[in-house]
Design a protein around this motif. Structure first.
Motif, short mmCIF file in Angstrom:
data_model
loop_
_atom_site.label_atom_id
_atom_site.label_comp_id
_atom_site.label_asym_id
_atom_site.label_seq_id
_atom_site.Cartn_x
_atom_site.Cartn_y
_atom_site.Cartn_z
N LYS A 265 -0.45 -12.90 23.42
CA LYS A 265 -0.28 -12.75 21.98
C LYS A 265 1.00 -12.02 21.60
O LYS A 265 1.31 -11.89 20.42
CB LYS A 265 -1.50 -12.01 21.38
CG LYS A 265 -2.80 -12.78 21.49
CD LYS A 265 -2.74 -14.11 20.78
CE LYS A 265 -4.08 -14.84 20.82
NZ LYS A 265 -4.01 -16.16 20.15
N THR A 266 1.75 -11.53 22.60
CA THR A 266 3.07 -10.97 22.31
C THR A 266 4.05 -12.08 21.96
O THR A 266 5.23 -11.80 21.70
CB THR A 266 3.60 -10.18 23.52
OG1 THR A 266 3.74 -11.07 24.64
CG2 THR A 266 2.68 -9.05 23.89
N GLU A 267 3.57 -13.30 21.96
CA GLU A 267 4.38 -14.46 21.60
C GLU A 267 5.14 -14.26 20.30
O GLU A 267 6.30 -14.67 20.16
CB GLU A 267 3.48 -15.69 21.50
CG GLU A 267 4.15 -16.91 20.90
CD GLU A 267 3.14 -17.92 20.39
OE1 GLU A 267 3.57 -18.90 19.78
OE2 GLU A 267 1.93 -17.72 20.60
N ALA A 268 4.48 -13.64 19.30
CA ALA A 268 5.12 -13.47 18.00
C ALA A 268 6.39 -12.63 18.10
O ALA A 268 7.42 -12.95 17.50
CB ALA A 268 4.15 -12.83 17.00
N VAL A 269 6.33 -11.54 18.88
CA VAL A 269 7.50 -10.70 19.06
C VAL A 269 8.57 -11.42 19.88
O VAL A 269 9.77 -11.39 19.55
CB VAL A 269 7.11 -9.37 19.75
CG1 VAL A 269 8.35 -8.56 20.10
CG2 VAL A 269 6.19 -8.56 18.84
N GLN A 270 8.14 -12.09 20.96
CA GLN A 270 9.10 -12.83 21.79
C GLN A 270 9.78 -13.93 20.97
O GLN A 270 10.99 -14.15 21.09
CB GLN A 270 8.39 -13.44 23.01
CG GLN A 270 7.81 -12.40 23.96
CD GLN A 270 7.31 -13.02 25.25
OE1 GLN A 270 8.04 -13.64 25.98
NE2 GLN A 270 6.02 -12.85 25.52
N ALA A 271 9.00 -14.61 20.14
CA ALA A 271 9.56 -15.67 19.30
C ALA A 271 10.56 -15.10 18.31
O ALA A 271 11.59 -15.73 18.02
CB ALA A 271 8.44 -16.41 18.56
N ALA A 272 10.27 -13.91 17.77
CA ALA A 272 11.18 -13.29 16.81
C ALA A 272 12.54 -13.02 17.44
O ALA A 272 13.59 -13.29 16.85
CB ALA A 272 10.57 -11.99 16.29
#
Length: 301
Positions: A103-110
């Motif tokens: 769920k750290t995907e959002a930060v990585q995507a940013a």
């Protein structure tokens, strides 16, 4: 309500619903076969969504370029790789840890979108992304870690490393999808998103279907014997992806994924009202943190 927010909320609902139905397939077929049904049965549903949209709103499909097809292939492959890495993290008995770190995907995507797509936004939105991801981590790890040392130890577990890898693959998938929707011409971003959904599902069926034929040929008949439940999974998967793609077409990837953290709220509600499971205090606190993060994202937008 902006179209990308509504689409993202629906995406979370459809994805939770699809995951619940897909549990039924796990005892009937392999992991790869269960993944293929999402794409195989999602193609006709995606085509139907495109046809219905054209019928209601009009317009026309855009001519694909080789660059567009490359972005679609990268997006489809990213989702396949991310899903496999997430499943691999479960193999280490780290379901909660693997899911949490994915769920750290959002930060990585940013970060990736800022570097490669130049997508920037205000400090409040960045704070909201961090808060929503933090709330999701708290929901997944509460009761399993009691100190920062435990968190650090959990981070180097194989399940966490695979989960981080899955988040990275999902982030690249989302960015490739947004790039694809921007590559083709046409004034209607939603139509471009629906067209991209069909193309990616076709490519995913070809990619993972070929792998299934090469490694698990005996599993292929099960794709069609379970057509009743498989078709439902494919339909919900297509509807969920259509909403995700629409969100990506209308807003920066990181903001869509941050708002998409509400998926975990749908999971909690499903658990409470359909499975009749009691919610813990940590569940309520984590859910409120996620909601607070989403609010900050929307205010910072």
């Amino acid at each position: 309500m902006p179209i990308w927010v509504a689409a993202t909320l629906l995406a979370g609902l459809f994805q939770t619903w699809r995951t619940a139905l897909q549990q039924k397939l796990r005892g009937q077929m392999s992991v790869n076969a269960a993944a293929v049904v999402r794409y195989l049965y999602g193609v006709p549903v995606g085509m139907a969504l495109v046809g219905l949209y054209l019928l209601v709103f009009g317009g026309g499909l855009s001519a694909p370029s080789w660059t567009y097809l490359l972005f679609c292939a990268l997006g489809g492959l990213g989702q396949i790789v991310g899903t496999n890495l997430l499943i691999m993290s479960f193999g280490y008995r780290g379901f909660a840890v693997g899911t949490a770190y994915s769920k750290t995907e959002a930060v990585q995507a940013a970060v990736i979108a800022l570097v490669f797509l130049g997508e920037g936004f205000g400090a409040l939105a960045w704070l909201g992304i961090a808060v929503s991801v933090g709330g999701t981590l708290y929901l997944s790890l509460a009761g399993r870690v009691t100190s920062l040392r435990d968190v650090a130890a959990a981070t180097v577990q194989p399940s966490a490393l695979y989960g981080l890898g899955a988040g990275f693959a999902f982030a690249l998938c989302a960015i490739a999808i947004r790039a694809a929707t921007q590559e083709i011409e046409g004034p209607d971003a939603t139509l471009r998103a629906l067209q991209t959904l069909v193309v990616i599902n076709m490519l995913q069926t070809l990619m993972q279907g070929s792998w299934l034929a090469a490694t698990e040929r005996q599993s292929i008949p099960m794709l069609f014997r379970t057509w009743r439940s498989s078709a439902q999974v494919g339909a919900l998967s297509a509807c969920g992806s259509a909403c995700w793609f629409t969100g990506f077409a209308h807003a920066p990837v990181a903001l869509v994924r941050a708002v998409g953290q509400v998926e975990i709220l749908f999971t909690l509600l499903f658990s409470r009202f359909f499975l009749k499971e009691r919610m813990k205090r940590t569940d309520v606190v984590g859910a409120l943190v996620v909601v607070g993060g989403v609010v900050l994202v929307l205010l910072g937008r």
